[in-house]
Design a protein around this motif. Structure first.
Motif, PDB file in Angstrom:
ATOM      1  N   GLY A  97       0.655  -1.358   0.278  1.00 47.07           N
ATOM      2  CA  GLY A  97      -0.278   0.230  -0.277  1.00 47.07           C
ATOM      3  C   GLY A  97       0.890   1.629   0.326  1.00 47.07           C
ATOM      4  N   PHE A  98       2.037   0.868   0.898  1.00 40.63           N
ATOM      5  CA  PHE A  98       2.923   1.935   0.445  1.00 40.63           C
ATOM      6  C   PHE A  98       3.089   2.745  -0.764  1.00 40.63           C
ATOM      7  CE2 PHE A  98       7.453   3.447   0.966  1.00 40.63           C
ATOM      8  CZ  PHE A  98       7.098   4.975   1.244  1.00 40.63           C
ATOM      9  N   VAL A  99       3.842   1.685  -1.443  1.00 43.86           N
ATOM     10  CA  VAL A  99       4.564   1.535  -2.880  1.00 43.86           C
ATOM     11  C   VAL A  99       3.337   1.978  -3.488  1.00 43.86           C
ATOM     12  CG1 VAL A  99       5.799   0.711  -4.550  1.00 43.86           C
ATOM     13  CG2 VAL A  99       6.444  -0.110  -1.687  1.00 43.86           C
ATOM     14  N   ILE A 100       2.153   1.616  -3.987  1.00 40.36           N
ATOM     15  CA  ILE A 100       1.668   1.725  -4.613  1.00 40.36           C
ATOM     16  C   ILE A 100       0.362   3.351  -4.013  1.00 40.36           C
ATOM     17  CG2 ILE A 100      -1.357   1.371  -5.803  1.00 40.36           C
ATOM     18  CD1 ILE A 100      -1.012  -0.769  -4.555  1.00 40.36           C
ATOM     19  N   GLY A 101       0.640   4.096  -2.820  1.00 45.27           N
ATOM     20  CA  GLY A 101       0.185   5.325  -2.649  1.00 45.27           C
ATOM     21  C   GLY A 101       1.502   6.391  -3.040  1.00 45.27           C
ATOM     22  N   LEU A 102       2.587   5.638  -3.210  1.00 41.96           N
ATOM     23  CA  LEU A 102       3.888   6.993  -2.534  1.00 41.96           C
ATOM     24  C   LEU A 102       3.885   7.016  -5.256  1.00 41.96           C
ATOM     25  CD1 LEU A 102       6.456   7.823  -2.341  1.00 41.96           C
ATOM     26  CD2 LEU A 102       7.218   6.036  -2.630  1.00 41.96           C
ATOM     27  N   VAL A 103       3.921   5.831  -5.967  1.00 41.99           N
ATOM     28  CA  VAL A 103       3.822   6.265  -6.784  1.00 41.99           C
ATOM     29  C   VAL A 103       2.410   6.349  -7.011  1.00 41.99           C
ATOM     30  CG1 VAL A 103       3.108   4.735  -9.212  1.00 41.99           C
ATOM     31  CG2 VAL A 103       4.569   3.641  -7.361  1.00 41.99           C
ATOM     32  N   LEU A 104       1.190   6.537  -6.634  1.00 41.57           N
ATOM     33  CA  LEU A 104      -0.006   7.360  -6.885  1.00 41.57           C
ATOM     34  C   LEU A 104       0.326   8.856  -6.632  1.00 41.57           C
ATOM     35  CD1 LEU A 104      -2.678   7.321  -8.499  1.00 41.57           C
ATOM     36  CD2 LEU A 104      -3.419   6.919  -6.791  1.00 41.57           C
ATOM     37  N   GLY A 105       1.047   8.901  -5.362  1.00 41.90           N
ATOM     38  CA  GLY A 105       1.394  10.303  -4.952  1.00 41.90           C
ATOM     39  C   GLY A 105       2.047  11.423  -6.021  1.00 41.90           C
ATOM     40  N   VAL A 106       2.908  10.369  -6.522  1.00 45.08           N
ATOM     41  CA  VAL A 106       3.745  10.911  -7.567  1.00 45.08           C
ATOM     42  C   VAL A 106       3.037  11.506  -8.970  1.00 45.08           C
ATOM     43  CG1 VAL A 106       5.796  10.119  -9.054  1.00 45.08           C
ATOM     44  CG2 VAL A 106       5.954   9.850  -6.912  1.00 45.08           C
ATOM     45  N   VAL A 107       2.518  10.607  -9.277  1.00 44.54           N
ATOM     46  CA  VAL A 107       1.269  10.701 -11.108  1.00 44.54           C
ATOM     47  C   VAL A 107       0.326  11.965 -10.900  1.00 44.54           C
ATOM     48  CG1 VAL A 107      -0.384   9.646 -12.307  1.00 44.54           C
ATOM     49  CG2 VAL A 107       1.425   8.417 -11.629  1.00 44.54           C
ATOM     50  N   LEU A 108      -0.021  11.833  -9.148  1.00 44.18           N
ATOM     51  CA  LEU A 108      -0.905  12.913  -8.996  1.00 44.18           C
ATOM     52  C   LEU A 108      -0.061  13.827  -8.966  1.00 44.18           C
ATOM     53  CD1 LEU A 108      -2.831  11.466  -6.794  1.00 44.18           C
ATOM     54  CD2 LEU A 108      -4.044  11.940  -8.829  1.00 44.18           C
ATOM     55  N   SER A 109       0.897  14.503  -8.529  1.00 45.45           N
ATOM     56  CA  SER A 109       2.296  15.753  -8.476  1.00 45.45           C
ATOM     57  C   SER A 109       1.976  16.291 -10.030  1.00 45.45           C
ATOM     58  CB  SER A 109       3.725  15.167  -7.756  1.00 45.45           C
ATOM     59  OG  SER A 109       4.287  14.327  -8.220  1.00 45.45           O
ATOM     60  N   LEU A 110       2.687  15.144 -10.194  1.00 49.65           N
ATOM     61  CA  LEU A 110       2.337  15.194 -12.022  1.00 49.65           C
ATOM     62  C   LEU A 110       1.819  15.915 -12.941  1.00 49.65           C
ATOM     63  CD1 LEU A 110       5.036  12.825 -13.702  1.00 49.65           C
ATOM     64  CD2 LEU A 110       5.859  14.607 -12.598  1.00 49.65           C
ATOM     65  N   ILE A 111      -0.100  15.449 -12.343  1.00 52.53           N
ATOM     66  CA  ILE A 111      -0.954  15.677 -13.425  1.00 52.53           C
ATOM     67  C   ILE A 111      -1.275  16.999 -12.047  1.00 52.53           C
ATOM     68  CG2 ILE A 111      -2.842  15.249 -13.169  1.00 52.53           C
ATOM     69  CD1 ILE A 111      -3.192  12.522 -13.351  1.00 52.53           C
ATOM     70  N   ALA A 112      -1.256  17.578 -11.151  1.00 54.03           N
ATOM     71  CA  ALA A 112      -1.377  18.372 -10.671  1.00 54.03           C
ATOM     72  C   ALA A 112      -0.606  20.163 -11.034  1.00 54.03           C
ATOM     73  CB  ALA A 112      -1.342  18.673  -9.034  1.00 54.03           C
ATOM     74  N   GLU A 113       0.826  19.345 -11.128  1.00 49.25           N
ATOM     75  CA  GLU A 113       2.038  20.591 -11.870  1.00 49.25           C
ATOM     76  C   GLU A 113       1.519  20.965 -13.724  1.00 49.25           C
ATOM     77  OE1 GLU A 113       5.157  22.570 -11.523  1.00 49.25           O
ATOM     78  OE2 GLU A 113       4.059  22.266 -10.327  1.00 49.25           O
ATOM     79  N   SER A 114       0.897  19.742 -14.185  1.00 52.37           N
ATOM     80  CA  SER A 114      -0.032  20.121 -15.537  1.00 52.37           C
ATOM     81  C   SER A 114      -0.690  21.353 -16.024  1.00 52.37           C
ATOM     82  CB  SER A 114       0.319  18.615 -16.088  1.00 52.37           C
ATOM     83  OG  SER A 114      -0.588  18.286 -16.402  1.00 52.37           O
ATOM     84  N   LEU A 115      -1.811  20.494 -14.829  1.00 57.02           N
ATOM     85  CA  LEU A 115      -2.971  21.968 -14.774  1.00 57.02           C
ATOM     86  C   LEU A 115      -2.225  22.967 -14.110  1.00 57.02           C
ATOM     87  CD1 LEU A 115      -5.008  18.600 -13.522  1.00 57.02           C
ATOM     88  CD2 LEU A 115      -5.225  19.774 -15.997  1.00 57.02           C
ATOM     89  N   ASP A 116      -1.228  22.885 -13.211  1.00 55.38           N
ATOM     90  CA  ASP A 116      -1.281  24.545 -12.252  1.00 55.38           C
ATOM     91  C   ASP A 116      -1.092  25.489 -13.751  1.00 55.38           C
ATOM     92  OD1 ASP A 116      -1.025  26.563 -10.883  1.00 55.38           O
ATOM     93  OD2 ASP A 116       0.712  25.412 -10.191  1.00 55.38           O
ATOM     94  N   THR A 117      -1.491  26.708 -13.694  1.00 56.90           N
ATOM     95  CA  THR A 117      -1.858  27.770 -14.167  1.00 56.90           C
ATOM     96  C   THR A 117      -0.802  28.628 -14.498  1.00 56.90           C
ATOM     97  OG1 THR A 117      -3.693  28.449 -13.600  1.00 56.90           O
ATOM     98  CG2 THR A 117      -3.694  27.371 -15.058  1.00 56.90           C
ATOM     99  N   SER A 118       0.165  28.519 -12.700  1.00 55.23           N
ATOM    100  CA  SER A 118       1.062  28.935 -12.410  1.00 55.23           C
ATOM    101  C   SER A 118       2.200  29.293 -12.939  1.00 55.23           C
ATOM    102  CB  SER A 118       0.865  29.426 -11.027  1.00 55.23           C
ATOM    103  OG  SER A 118       1.635  28.067 -10.707  1.00 55.23           O
ATOM    104  N   ILE A 119       2.559  30.517 -13.033  1.00 54.80           N
ATOM    105  CA  ILE A 119       4.341  30.663 -13.426  1.00 54.80           C
ATOM    106  C   ILE A 119       5.710  30.365 -12.672  1.00 54.80           C
ATOM    107  CG2 ILE A 119       5.931  31.358 -15.108  1.00 54.80           C
ATOM    108  CD1 ILE A 119       3.576  32.964 -15.929  1.00 54.80           C
ATOM    109  N   GLY A 120       6.368  29.280 -12.809  1.00 59.53           N
ATOM    110  CA  GLY A 120       7.424  29.618 -12.216  1.00 59.53           C
ATOM    111  C   GLY A 120       8.873  29.716 -12.304  1.00 59.53           C
ATOM    112  N   ALA A 121       9.209  30.005 -13.312  1.00 61.92           N
ATOM    113  CA  ALA A 121      10.135  29.711 -13.909  1.00 61.92           C
ATOM    114  C   ALA A 121      11.279  30.905 -14.779  1.00 61.92           C
ATOM    115  CB  ALA A 121      10.936  28.391 -15.019  1.00 61.92           C
TER     116      ALA A 121
END
Length: 749
Positions: free
Chosen positions: A407-431
Motif C-alpha cells: 500500500g505504501f508503494v502504491i500510494g507513493l507511485v499514485l502520489g507521484v502521478v497525481l503530483s505530475l498531473i497537478a503540475e501539468s494543470l497548474d497555470t501559475s508560472i515558476g521559472a
C-alpha cells in the motif's frame, strides 16, 4: 528566448513542490492497506505434531489356538485415516475434558452438542503417513501453542487406546460368553447339589453298595461326555444358523470358545474374518462401499466366511458322531443299573447330574481364567515414537507488514502521478524562462523565500556591519532583511535587483519607480523597502513613498506615524517637506537610536507615509497635484520608490504607474495563474506605463528551478569573489544569472 526541457532536477522540484499530494496519497493508501490487512488477517494458528508407529503384523495367543501370526492387509494410509474417526476422537475429547466422563458413548453420539465438539476436533486434526515408513504423523492446529500440543498428544494416546480395545475385542467377547455360561452353570450345579442333599436326608444317608457305585460311576461318566458333546454341538449349530441367516456377519468367539481342545482351523479363520472386518471398517472412513478396494475386501471376506462355515459343518458332523457314541455307551451303562431299587437309581441319577455340572463348571472356570489372562496381555500395535511439543511460532505469519508495504508503494507511485498531473494543470508560472516568454519582459530580480532564508541566517547575526536582530521588533524583521542581515542570501538578491535597475538607468532616466503586484501578499512592500535600503547603502538619496492609500504598511514596519503623509500633501493640507520622515524620525520610532546609527547610509533614505486614508484614493493619485509632487521629488532625490497597491483588485496602481518613470511587477512564484499576471501587464500597458521587468519572490527549490541557479550563483559570489568589493561582486553575481549585452539584462539561453 530559450526554453528549458525538463530534466531530473526539474522533476525533483515538482515532487518537492507537490509533496503534500504525495504525502497525502502515501499516507492514505498505507493506512488503508494496514487497516485491510488487520481486518483480513486470520488469527494466529499454531501447529504441533506427534508421531505413532503402527506394527503391521501381530502375534495373538488366545483362547482358540496356541499362537497365530498374520499380516493384516490394511495400509498405513488406512490407519492414518482411522485417526480422525469417531471412536478415536471421542476418547481424545474425553481425555481433553470436552466430553464429561459420565456421558455414555450412545448419549454422546445422539447429542448435537457433543457431535459439534467431535466435528470441531476433527477439523483441527490432520494425519498422514511418513514416506516409506509405518509411522503416522498427527498434526493438531489450535489458537495457542499449549492447546495444539495437548490435542496432538491426546489424539495419539486415544488412537493407541482405541487400537488396544479393537485388537482385544475377540478376547473380550469370548470372556463375556464364558462368564455368562459360568454363571448359568453355577446355578445349575447349586440346584443339583441341593437336590442330592435333600434325597440323602430323606433316605437316612445309606451309602450305595460297591456294584451299584461302579455302575453309577460308569453311567455318570458317559452322561457327562454326552452332555459336553451336546453343549458343543448346540454352540456350533447356533453359529451355523447365525451365519446362514446373516451372511455378512462377522465370526463370533462364543461358539468355538468351548472346543476342547481348541480347533486351530476354526480359530484361525475366525481371527482372519475379524481382521478383515476391522480393515473394512477403517477403509469405509475414507472410501465408499463401491470402491474397488472395498469390493476386493468383500470378496475375501465372503471366501473366509465360506471356509468358516465349511469348517463348522465338518465340526458339527464330528460332534454328532461323538454324541451318538456317548449315547450308546450311556445306554449300555444304564442297563447294568436296571433291577436295582428305585431309591438307588434316583441317588445315582442325582450324583450323575452333580458330577456333570462340576465337570462343566471346572472347564468354564479354566477358560474364564485363561480369558482374563489373555485380556491382561493387551495386544498392542501402536507405539508413540514422538510426543508433541509446544510450537514457538504460529503456522501462518500474518501478511500485515507486506500488505502495508504494498500500500505504501502504491500510494507513493499514485502520489507521484497525481503530483505530475497537478503540475501539468497548474497555470501559475515558476521559472524565469516561463515569465519572460509569457510576458515578453525580463526578469530583473530573484528573491528567495524570506522565511526559509531568514531562519538559516539567524545564526549569522554576528557578521560585521549587521544590526543585531534583537534591536528590531519581530514584526518588522522580515521586511528589513537588508538592514538586519546585509550579508545574507536574501540581501544579496535585493542588491542584485538594485544593480540591475542601475543598468537600466544608464539608458534612460529612471527616478520614480513604482513597485506593484497582481494581487495581495506577493512581496511588493518588502521589495520596495529593501530596494530603497540598498540604494541608500550606495550613498544615493532615495525616498520611499507609501503610495498604497488603502492598506498601507510601511509606517508600521518602521514604527513611525502614518499622518501627515501623502494624502495630506496631495490635498495641500501639508507641504511635502513637512511630511517627509528622515533618519531622525526613524530613531524616534520602533527601530531605535542604536539600530539607525548602526546602519550604513541610512540617513540617505527618507520616507513619505500614506497619511490619513482618503475616501477617494484613486482620484487623489490621478490629480494634477500628484504629478506636481512627483516632479518636485525628482529634483530632490536620485530615486523615488513608490510602494503602490495591487493592480487587479483596484485601479490605484495603474493610475500611479502612468505617472512614474518605470514600474516593477512583483510576482510570487506559484501564487496566481499566468492569466492574472498577463492581465496585470496588459492593464499597465493600456495606460502607457513602462514595465521595467518582473521580480520573482518566494523562490524555493520545490517551487522553481531558478532557485538552484540562484544558490550556485550565490556560492560563486561568496566563495569565488570574497567579502571585499561588494559592488564588483554584485556585478559578477548579476552576470552569472543575466549575462547580457549593453542593451540591458537578458536571460541566457
Amino acid at each position: 528566448m530559450a526554453q528549458y526541457e525538463l530534466n531530473i532536477r526539474d522533476y525533483w522540484r515538482i515532487l518537492r513542490r507537490r509533496k503534500g499530494i504525495i504525502l497525502a496519497a502515501t499516507l492514505l493508501f498505507t493506512g488503508f492497506s494496514y487497516t485491510i490487512a488487520l481486518v483480513q488477517s486470520p488469527p494466529p494458528l499454531y501447529e504441533a505434531s506427534s508421531a505413532i508407529k503402527v506394527e503391521r503384523s501381530t502375534s495373538i495367543t488366545g483362547l482358540l489356538m496356541e499362537a497365530i501370526t498374520f499380516s493384516p492387509g490394511e495400509s498405513v494410509a488406512t490407519y492414518a485415516a482411522y485417526t480422525r474417526s469417531w471412536p478415536v476422537l471421542e476418547i481424545a475429547a474425553r481425555r481433553l475434558g470436552l466430553i464429561p466422563p459420565d456421558v455414555s458413548s450412545e448419549a454422546a453420539r445422539s447429542s448435537p452438542q457433543y457431535l459439534q465438539v467431535i466435528t470441531a476436533l476433527q477439523k483441527q486434526i490432520q494425519a498422514e503417513p511418513e514416506k516409506d515408513t509405518n509411522i503416522i504423523k498427527i498434526t493438531a492446529t489450535a489458537g495457542d501453542p499449549q492447546t495444539a500440543a495437548k490435542i496432538a498428544n491426546n489424539v495419539a494416546e486415544a488412537y493407541r487406546e482405541e487400537n488396544i480395545l479393537a485388537r482385544n475385542r475377540q478376547v473380550r467377547e469370548a470372556g463375556q460368553f464364558i462368564e455368562s455360561q459360568l454363571a448359568e452353570m453355577d446355578q445349575r450345579l447349586r440346584l443339583s447339589e441341593e437336590q442330592l442333599k435333600a434325597f440323602k436326608e430323606r433316605q437316612g444317608g445309606v451309602p450305595l453298595n460297591e456294584a451299584a457305585s461302579a455302575a453309577l460311576t460308569n453311567l455318570t461318566a458317559q452322561e457327562a461326555e454326552q452332555a459336553k458333546t451336546q453343549r458343543l454341538l448346540d454352540g456350533v449349530a447356533r453359529e451355523i444358523r447365525r451365519l446362514k441367516e446373516t451372511p455378512d456377519a462377522a465370526a463370533k468367539a462364543g461358539g468355538p470358545a468351548l472346543f476342547d481342545p481348541p480347533d486351530p482351523n476354526i480359530s484361525k479363520i475366525s481371527a482372519a474374518i475379524i481382521e478383515k472386518q476391522l480393515e473394512r471398517s477403517h477403509l469405509l472412513l475414507t472410501l465408499t462401499p463401491l470402491h474397488p478396494q472395498i469390493k476386493q475386501l468383500d470378496a475375501k471376506l465372503a471366501g473366509l466366511r465360506a471356509d468358516y462355515l465349511r469348517e463348522l459343518e465338518a465340526k458339527r458332523a464330528a460332534l454328532e458322531e461323538r454324541l451318538h457314541a456317548s449315547q450308546v455307551a450311556a445306554r449300555a451303562a444304564g442297563v447294568n443299573l436296571q433291577g436295582m431299587p428305585a431309591s438307588v437309581l434316583e441317588e445315582a441319577r442325582l450324583q450323575r447330574e452333580v458330577k456333570i455340572n462340576e465337570d462343566l463348571r471346572s472347564l468354564l472356570k479354566k477358560r474364564d481364567e485363561e480369558a482374563q489372562i489373555r485380556e491382561k496381555e493387551q495386544i498392542q500395535e501402536v507405539t508413540i515414537v514422538r510426543p508433541a511439543v509446544e510450537p514457538t511460532k504460529p503456522k501462518v505469519v500474518t501478511q500485515t507488514a507486506t500488505k502495508t508495504l504494498v500500500g505504501f508503494v502504491i500510494g507513493l507511485v499514485l502520489g507521484v502521478v497525481l503530483s505530475l498531473i497537478a503540475e501539468s494543470l497548474d497555470t501559475s508560472i515558476g521559472a524565469i524562462e516561463d515569465v519572460e516568454a509569457f510576458l515578453q519582459v525580463p526578469v530583473i530580480g530573484l528573491i528567495p523565500d524570506l522565511e526559509k532564508d531568514i531562519e538559516r541566517t539567524e545564526e549569522q547575526s554576528s557578521i560585521d556591519g549587521t544590526i543585531p536582530a534583537e534591536q528590531i521588533p519581530p514584526e518588522s524583521r522580515p521586511f528589513l532583511v537588508s538592514l538586519i542581515y546585509p550579508t545574507s542570501p536574501v540581501a544579496e538578491s535585493f542588491r542584485a535587483l538594485r544593480t540591475n535597475i542601475e543598468f537600466f538607468a544608464l539608458q534612460r532616466p529612471l527616478k520614480v519607480i513604482a513597485v506593484t503586484s497582481a494581487s495581495l501578499t506577493e512581496g511588493k512592500t518588502t521589495t520596495a523597502i529593501n530596494l530603497a535600503l540598498n540604494i541608500a547603502q550606495l550613498g544615493k538619496r532615495v525616498l520611499l513613498v507609501e503610495a498604497d492609500l488603502r492598506k498601507p504598511f510601511i509606517h508600521r514596519v518602521f514604527g513611525i506615524p502614518r499622518a501627515p503623509g501623502l494624502s495630506e500633501v496631495i490635498a495641500e493640507n501639508v507641504p511635502w517637506t513637512k511630511a517627509i520622515r528622515t533618519a531622525t524620525d526613524l530613531m524616534l520610532g520602533k527601530l531605535g537610536f542604536e539600530s539607525i546609527t548602526s546602519a550604513p547610509h541610512i540617513d540617505k533614505m527618507d520616507i513619505l507615509t500614506s497619511g490619513q486614508l482618503p475616501m477617494n484614493p484613486a482620484e487623489l493619485l490621478n490629480s494634477p497635484r500628484m504629478t506636481e509632487l512627483l516632479t518636485a521629488l525628482k529634483e530632490q532625490y536620485e530615486y523615488v520608490i513608490m510602494d503602490s497597491s495591487p493592480v487587479l483588485p483596484i485601479t490605484d496602481a495603474v493610475i500611479l504607474s502612468a505617472k512614474c518613470d518605470a514600474t516593477i511587477i512583483v510576482y510570487r512564484v506559484g501564487r496566481i495563474p499566468r492569466s492574472a499576471l498577463r492581465r496585470t501587464k496588459i492593464l499597465l500597458e493600456n495606460v502607457k506605463a513602462n514595465v521595467l521587468g518582473v521580480v520573482l519572490t518566494g523562490l524555493r527549490a520545490e517551487l522553481s528551478r531558478d532557485y538552484e541557479e540562484l544558490k550556485y550563483a550565490r556560492y560563486t559570489y561568496r566563495y569565488g569573489e570574497g567579502k571585499s568589493g561588494k559592488s564588483s561582486s554584485k556585478l559578477g553575481f548579476l552576470a552569472r544569472i543575466w549575462p547580457g549585452t549593453g542593451g540591458g539584462p537578458t536571460r541566457r539561453a
